[in-house]
Write an enzyme that holds these catalytic residues in place. Structure first.
Site, PDB file in Angstrom:
ATOM      1  N   ARG A  47      46.516  34.512  33.463  1.00 46.46           N
ATOM      2  CA  ARG A  47      46.883  36.024  33.908  1.00 46.46           C
ATOM      3  C   ARG A  47      47.789  35.815  34.814  1.00 46.46           C
ATOM      4  NH1 ARG A  47      42.195  40.210  32.923  1.00 46.46           N
ATOM      5  NH2 ARG A  47      41.551  39.681  30.811  1.00 46.46           N
ATOM      6  N   ASP A 150      41.774  55.515  35.937  1.00 46.86           N
ATOM      7  CA  ASP A 150      41.554  54.172  35.740  1.00 46.86           C
ATOM      8  C   ASP A 150      42.328  53.506  37.204  1.00 46.86           C
ATOM      9  OD1 ASP A 150      40.916  52.121  33.119  1.00 46.86           O
ATOM     10  OD2 ASP A 150      42.115  51.108  34.678  1.00 46.86           O
TER      11      ASP A 150
END
Ligand SMILES: C[S@@+](CC[C@H](N)C(=O)[O-])C[C@H]1O[C@@H](n2cnc3c(N)ncnc32)[C@H](O)[C@@H]1O
Length: 291
Positions: A47, A150
């Site tokens: 990632r 979020d």
């Protein structure tokens, strides 16, 4: 079954040591509460390798120096890269059936409803809440407010845009597709967009559940806190639950993910059934702010 080979340290594009992984784990834990098990080393590598490519760096040590120097855009990209945004429309459908029953009670009592979706990811969950509200009240202007938050800013951007690949909505009923989505044309063929009327029912905002102050105002009649606590350890879960409890209305519902349990905080929340919680009795009495 053939096992996929993990890249060996020597064949990797970037130098990434166990010490680098440990520092990254510490940083994301302190910033977002996310606990990375040692088995996540390869996931972290893949990632963040993208970020090293973008920044033209050769080692994770160089990348960590950027973070140490409080490079704010890189911090945002770092956090966004390490969150897991897996979600879907009407995930755990029994929760939406429960919410429908709750909305119908409120409708009969002519009381407005306030919902907080506190790990809204790319928007599928809050839009499912909005569809449920529209269906329960039979109007695109139900007396329901939905705040969706979020930590991940790129997930929030995607959520606000409301554009999804057609496969993401393939399991929705035909009438829901007709009523709530527009089919993409031209360069947008193969995607759908949530209709403006539905998008306008949801307000998106960034909130880090680990922050001491949350820029949201309760009481909420329903809090959807699903599939985010699984990334937190027990002490972090406890801290979040302690802050959630005063924000829930006295007869409000807290929805958890299918593999999450808040039974360790039975003094705060009592299981009502099927991963749906309500305030525990003593707190209900004490919650002066609750409805
Ligand atoms: C697996 S998704 C769950 C999405 C949705 N709630 C569902 O159940 O389908 C987890 C989400 O939690 C968010 N998240 C992780 N840590 C967070 C934090 N400290 N504060 C707020 N959101 C966080 C991630 O960005 C991600 O979008």
């Amino acid at each position: 079954m053939q096992q996929q080979q993990q890249p060996q340290e020597s064949t990797r594009e970037f130098i990434f040591t166990t010490a680098d992984f440990q520092r990254i784990s510490k940083l994301i834990y302190e910033h977002a509460g996310i606990s990375l098990a040692p088995t996540k080393q390869e996931m972290v590598y893949s990632r963040l390798a993208r970020r090293l490519r973008v920044r033209g760096l050769a080692t994770f040590a160089d990348y960590l120096s950027l973070l140490d120097n409080r490079d704010e855009p890189e911090w945002e990209a770092f956090v966004n890269a390490l969150t897991t945004n897996l979600t879907s429309f009407f995930r755990e459908p029994h929760h939406f059936a429960e919410l429908t029953r709750f909305l119908e009670r409120r409708k009969r009592a002519q009381q407005p409803v306030s919902i907080w979706c506190c790990a809204s990811s790319t928007g599928e969950e809050p839009y499912s809440l909005a569809m449920t509200a529209v269906e329960a009240y039979g109007t695109f202007t139900p007396p329901v407010t939905i705040v969706a938050t979020d930590l991940d800013t790129s997930a929030l951007d995607k959520a606000a845009a409301g554009i999804y690949a057609e496969e993401r909505v393939a399991k929705l009923r035909h009438d829901q597709l007709q009523r709530f989505f527009l089919k993409g044309t031209g360069s947008r063929v193969g995607s759908v967009r949530v209709r403006k009327e539905l998008r306008e029912l949801v307000t998106f905002r960034q909130v880090n559940l680990l922050d001491t102050q949350w820029p949201v105002r309760g009481p909420f009649d329903a809090i959807f806190c699903r599939n985010v606590m699984i990334y937190f350890d027990k002490p972090t879960q406890r801290k979040v639950l302690e802050k959630l409890a005063p924000l829930l209305a006295r007869d409000g519902l807290l929805f958890a993910g299918h593999s999450e349990s808040f039974l360790h905080s039975a003094d705060l929340f009592r299981l009502r059934g099927n991963t749906v919680y309500e305030l525990a009795q003593p707190l209900q009495a004490a919650a002066a702010g609750g409805r």
